[in-house]
Scaffold this motif. Structure first.
Motif, PDB file in Angstrom:
ATOM      1  N   ASN A  58      34.468  -4.438 -31.058  1.00  0.00           N
ATOM      2  CA  ASN A  58      34.476  -3.927 -29.680  1.00  0.00           C
ATOM      3  C   ASN A  58      33.371  -2.912 -29.423  1.00  0.00           C
ATOM      4  OD1 ASN A  58      36.526  -5.455 -28.614  1.00  0.00           O
ATOM      5  ND2 ASN A  58      38.107  -4.065 -29.336  1.00  0.00           N
ATOM      6  N   ALA A  59      32.562  -2.633 -30.428  1.00  0.00           N
ATOM      7  CA  ALA A  59      31.501  -1.629 -30.257  1.00  0.00           C
ATOM      8  C   ALA A  59      30.365  -1.885 -31.236  1.00  0.00           C
ATOM      9  CB  ALA A  59      32.086  -0.245 -30.466  1.00  0.00           C
ATOM     10  N   ALA A  60      30.001  -3.143 -31.402  1.00  0.00           N
ATOM     11  CA  ALA A  60      29.017  -3.529 -32.411  1.00  0.00           C
ATOM     12  C   ALA A  60      27.581  -3.183 -32.036  1.00  0.00           C
ATOM     13  CB  ALA A  60      29.120  -5.033 -32.688  1.00  0.00           C
ATOM     14  N   VAL A  61      27.313  -2.940 -30.762  1.00  0.00           N
ATOM     15  CA  VAL A  61      25.954  -2.670 -30.302  1.00  0.00           C
ATOM     16  C   VAL A  61      25.956  -1.350 -29.537  1.00  0.00           C
ATOM     17  CG1 VAL A  61      24.052  -3.517 -28.871  1.00  0.00           C
ATOM     18  CG2 VAL A  61      25.464  -5.139 -30.147  1.00  0.00           C
ATOM     19  N   THR A  62      24.975  -0.506 -29.831  1.00  0.00           N
ATOM     20  CA  THR A  62      24.852   0.756 -29.109  1.00  0.00           C
ATOM     21  C   THR A  62      23.550   0.781 -28.321  1.00  0.00           C
ATOM     22  OG1 THR A  62      23.971   1.756 -31.120  1.00  0.00           O
ATOM     23  CG2 THR A  62      26.295   2.132 -30.658  1.00  0.00           C
ATOM     24  N   ILE A  89      22.267   4.645 -18.738  1.00  0.00           N
ATOM     25  CA  ILE A  89      23.259   3.757 -19.349  1.00  0.00           C
ATOM     26  C   ILE A  89      24.604   4.448 -19.533  1.00  0.00           C
ATOM     27  CG2 ILE A  89      22.576   4.202 -21.753  1.00  0.00           C
ATOM     28  CD1 ILE A  89      23.629   0.804 -20.261  1.00  0.00           C
ATOM     29  N   ASP A  90      24.607   5.751 -19.731  1.00  0.00           N
ATOM     30  CA  ASP A  90      25.857   6.482 -19.933  1.00  0.00           C
ATOM     31  C   ASP A  90      26.775   6.422 -18.714  1.00  0.00           C
ATOM     32  OD1 ASP A  90      25.446   7.935 -22.663  1.00  0.00           O
ATOM     33  OD2 ASP A  90      23.575   8.211 -21.565  1.00  0.00           O
ATOM     34  N   ALA A  91      26.232   6.140 -17.552  1.00  0.00           N
ATOM     35  CA  ALA A  91      27.020   6.051 -16.327  1.00  0.00           C
ATOM     36  C   ALA A  91      27.722   4.700 -16.182  1.00  0.00           C
ATOM     37  CB  ALA A  91      26.120   6.291 -15.113  1.00  0.00           C
ATOM     38  N   HIS A  92      27.533   3.794 -17.132  1.00  0.00           N
ATOM     39  CA  HIS A  92      28.044   2.434 -16.971  1.00  0.00           C
ATOM     40  C   HIS A  92      29.221   2.091 -17.883  1.00  0.00           C
ATOM     41  CE1 HIS A  92      25.014   1.294 -14.080  1.00  0.00           C
ATOM     42  NE2 HIS A  92      24.148   1.969 -14.806  1.00  0.00           N
ATOM     43  N   VAL A  93      29.892   3.103 -18.440  1.00  0.00           N
ATOM     44  CA  VAL A  93      31.085   2.841 -19.259  1.00  0.00           C
ATOM     45  C   VAL A  93      32.112   2.115 -18.393  1.00  0.00           C
ATOM     46  CG1 VAL A  93      33.007   3.895 -20.518  1.00  0.00           C
ATOM     47  CG2 VAL A  93      30.679   4.770 -20.817  1.00  0.00           C
ATOM     48  N   GLY A  94      32.662   1.034 -18.913  1.00  0.00           N
ATOM     49  CA  GLY A  94      33.640   0.235 -18.191  1.00  0.00           C
ATOM     50  C   GLY A  94      33.038  -0.952 -17.453  1.00  0.00           C
ATOM     51  N   ALA A  95      31.733  -1.016 -17.395  1.00  0.00           N
ATOM     52  CA  ALA A  95      31.061  -2.105 -16.679  1.00  0.00           C
ATOM     53  C   ALA A  95      30.710  -3.249 -17.629  1.00  0.00           C
ATOM     54  CB  ALA A  95      29.785  -1.593 -16.020  1.00  0.00           C
ATOM     55  N   THR A  96      30.426  -4.379 -17.049  1.00  0.00           N
ATOM     56  CA  THR A  96      29.820  -5.491 -17.770  1.00  0.00           C
ATOM     57  C   THR A  96      28.392  -5.564 -17.255  1.00  0.00           C
ATOM     58  OG1 THR A  96      31.924  -6.651 -17.914  1.00  0.00           O
ATOM     59  CG2 THR A  96      29.933  -7.971 -18.254  1.00  0.00           C
ATOM     60  N   ILE A  97      27.436  -5.542 -18.181  1.00  0.00           N
ATOM     61  CA  ILE A  97      26.020  -5.501 -17.812  1.00  0.00           C
ATOM     62  C   ILE A  97      25.277  -6.672 -18.438  1.00  0.00           C
ATOM     63  CG2 ILE A  97      26.031  -2.992 -17.586  1.00  0.00           C
ATOM     64  CD1 ILE A  97      24.495  -2.976 -20.369  1.00  0.00           C
ATOM     65  N   ALA A 109      29.794  -5.966 -22.654  1.00  0.00           N
ATOM     66  CA  ALA A 109      30.868  -5.142 -22.095  1.00  0.00           C
ATOM     67  C   ALA A 109      30.625  -3.730 -22.612  1.00  0.00           C
ATOM     68  CB  ALA A 109      32.227  -5.651 -22.554  1.00  0.00           C
ATOM     69  N   VAL A 110      30.423  -2.788 -21.708  1.00  0.00           N
ATOM     70  CA  VAL A 110      30.193  -1.393 -22.094  1.00  0.00           C
ATOM     71  C   VAL A 110      31.563  -0.761 -22.293  1.00  0.00           C
ATOM     72  CG1 VAL A 110      29.098   0.787 -21.486  1.00  0.00           C
ATOM     73  CG2 VAL A 110      28.059  -1.375 -20.759  1.00  0.00           C
ATOM     74  N   LYS A 111      31.930  -0.555 -23.548  1.00  0.00           N
ATOM     75  CA  LYS A 111      33.285  -0.158 -23.899  1.00  0.00           C
ATOM     76  C   LYS A 111      33.554   1.337 -23.814  1.00  0.00           C
ATOM     77  CE  LYS A 111      34.899  -4.212 -25.127  1.00  0.00           C
ATOM     78  NZ  LYS A 111      36.104  -4.795 -24.609  1.00  0.00           N
ATOM     79  N   ARG A 112      32.664   2.148 -24.404  1.00  0.00           N
ATOM     80  CA  ARG A 112      32.939   3.589 -24.466  1.00  0.00           C
ATOM     81  C   ARG A 112      31.661   4.358 -24.805  1.00  0.00           C
ATOM     82  NH1 ARG A 112      35.395   1.422 -29.214  1.00  0.00           N
ATOM     83  NH2 ARG A 112      34.504   2.267 -31.114  1.00  0.00           N
ATOM     84  N   PRO A 113      31.706   5.668 -24.609  1.00  0.00           N
ATOM     85  CA  PRO A 113      30.540   6.475 -24.976  1.00  0.00           C
ATOM     86  C   PRO A 113      30.298   6.433 -26.487  1.00  0.00           C
ATOM     87  CG  PRO A 113      32.058   7.736 -23.594  1.00  0.00           C
ATOM     88  CD  PRO A 113      32.767   6.472 -23.991  1.00  0.00           C
ATOM     89  N   ALA A 114      29.038   6.513 -26.877  1.00  0.00           N
ATOM     90  CA  ALA A 114      28.659   6.673 -28.286  1.00  0.00           C
ATOM     91  C   ALA A 114      28.460   8.175 -28.476  1.00  0.00           C
ATOM     92  CB  ALA A 114      27.382   5.898 -28.605  1.00  0.00           C
ATOM     93  N   ARG A 115      29.455   8.803 -28.987  1.00  0.00           N
ATOM     94  CA  ARG A 115      29.432  10.259 -29.098  1.00  0.00           C
ATOM     95  C   ARG A 115      28.466  10.714 -30.192  1.00  0.00           C
ATOM     96  NH1 ARG A 115      33.143  10.516 -25.565  1.00  0.00           N
ATOM     97  NH2 ARG A 115      35.320  10.067 -25.704  1.00  0.00           N
ATOM     98  N   VAL A 138      25.974   4.372 -25.255  1.00  0.00           N
ATOM     99  CA  VAL A 138      27.248   3.655 -25.095  1.00  0.00           C
ATOM    100  C   VAL A 138      27.425   2.630 -26.204  1.00  0.00           C
ATOM    101  CG1 VAL A 138      27.387   4.002 -22.598  1.00  0.00           C
ATOM    102  CG2 VAL A 138      26.172   2.007 -23.495  1.00  0.00           C
ATOM    103  N   ARG A 139      28.698   2.360 -26.493  1.00  0.00           N
ATOM    104  CA  ARG A 139      29.046   1.339 -27.480  1.00  0.00           C
ATOM    105  C   ARG A 139      29.502   0.102 -26.727  1.00  0.00           C
ATOM    106  NH1 ARG A 139      31.277   3.747 -32.925  1.00  0.00           N
ATOM    107  NH2 ARG A 139      30.889   1.572 -33.329  1.00  0.00           N
ATOM    108  N   CYS A 140      28.945  -1.039 -27.113  1.00  0.00           N
ATOM    109  CA  CYS A 140      29.144  -2.277 -26.359  1.00  0.00           C
ATOM    110  C   CYS A 140      29.593  -3.421 -27.256  1.00  0.00           C
ATOM    111  CB  CYS A 140      27.835  -2.701 -25.704  1.00  0.00           C
ATOM    112  SG  CYS A 140      27.092  -1.466 -24.661  1.00  0.00           S
ATOM    113  N   SER A 141      30.191  -4.381 -26.611  1.00  0.00           N
ATOM    114  CA  SER A 141      30.535  -5.640 -27.250  1.00  0.00           C
ATOM    115  C   SER A 141      29.732  -6.746 -26.567  1.00  0.00           C
ATOM    116  CB  SER A 141      32.025  -5.914 -27.092  1.00  0.00           C
ATOM    117  OG  SER A 141      32.372  -7.142 -27.680  1.00  0.00           O
TER     118      SER A 141
END
Length: 165
Positions: A58-62, A89-97, A109-115, A138-141
């Motif tokens: 769920n977060a394989a790509v940052t 990009i940080d403003a797009h958590v929850g979006a599909t890009i 799928a932008v899942k969550r922030p990459a802290r 962000v962490r993405c799938s």
């Protein structure tokens, strides 16, 4: 749609920043940055340490915005995979890009922030972890197969997160 630039791509076959930051970065290739990367749906970036790992599906790509990094820092310092210029990009958590480098769109799928973590203070410089809070990427799938390359690209919000990009 927004015109962006893919400045760097990083595929790291090994996890070089593990343990305590005070121990330093583990040895590895001098440069894991590449000019082209293959993306596989639900699996990640071919050749990367998180590719097809169940714990990271769920977060394989940052993805990170270049505007948030000091000029002398790059993906080797952040452990992120894709460095973009031209989009918050940080403003797009929850979006599909989607990102299209000219070979067809690759959907994420932008899942969550990459802290940012304590390693940032070692690899970028003192205070970097605090400075990057809320701006660490962000962490993405990945939701589709495709290829990303360095250079101009088109960024588009496909769904979610109130964004007309």
């Amino acid at each position: 749609m927004t015109e962006v630039e893919v400045l760097q791509l990083l595929v790291s076959p090994a996890h070089r920043m593990s343990g305590r930051p005070s121990d330093g970065v583990s040895p590895g290739p001098s440069d894991e940055r590449v000019s082209r990367v293959e993306v596989r749906s639900e699996l990640g970036l071919v050749g990367d340490r998180y590719y097809a790992r169940p714990a990271h599906r769920n977060a394989a790509v940052t993805i990170m915005a270049a505007e948030n990094l000091p000029p002398d820092a790059d993906l080797r310092h952040t452990r992120r995979n894709i460095l973009l210029r031209g989009i918050d990009i940080d403003a797009h958590v929850g979006a599909t890009i989607s990102l299209d480098c000219g070979t067809g769109p690759v959907v994420f799928a932008v899942k969550r922030p990459a802290r940012p973590c304590a390693w940032m203070d070692v690899t970028i410089g003192p205070g970097a972890q605090r400075a990057l809070r809320g701006r660490g990427g962000v962490r993405c799938s990945p939701l589709s197969d495709g290829v990303l390359t360095l250079g101009p690209a088109t960024f588009r919000v496909v769904a979610g997160a109130d964004t007309p990009s």
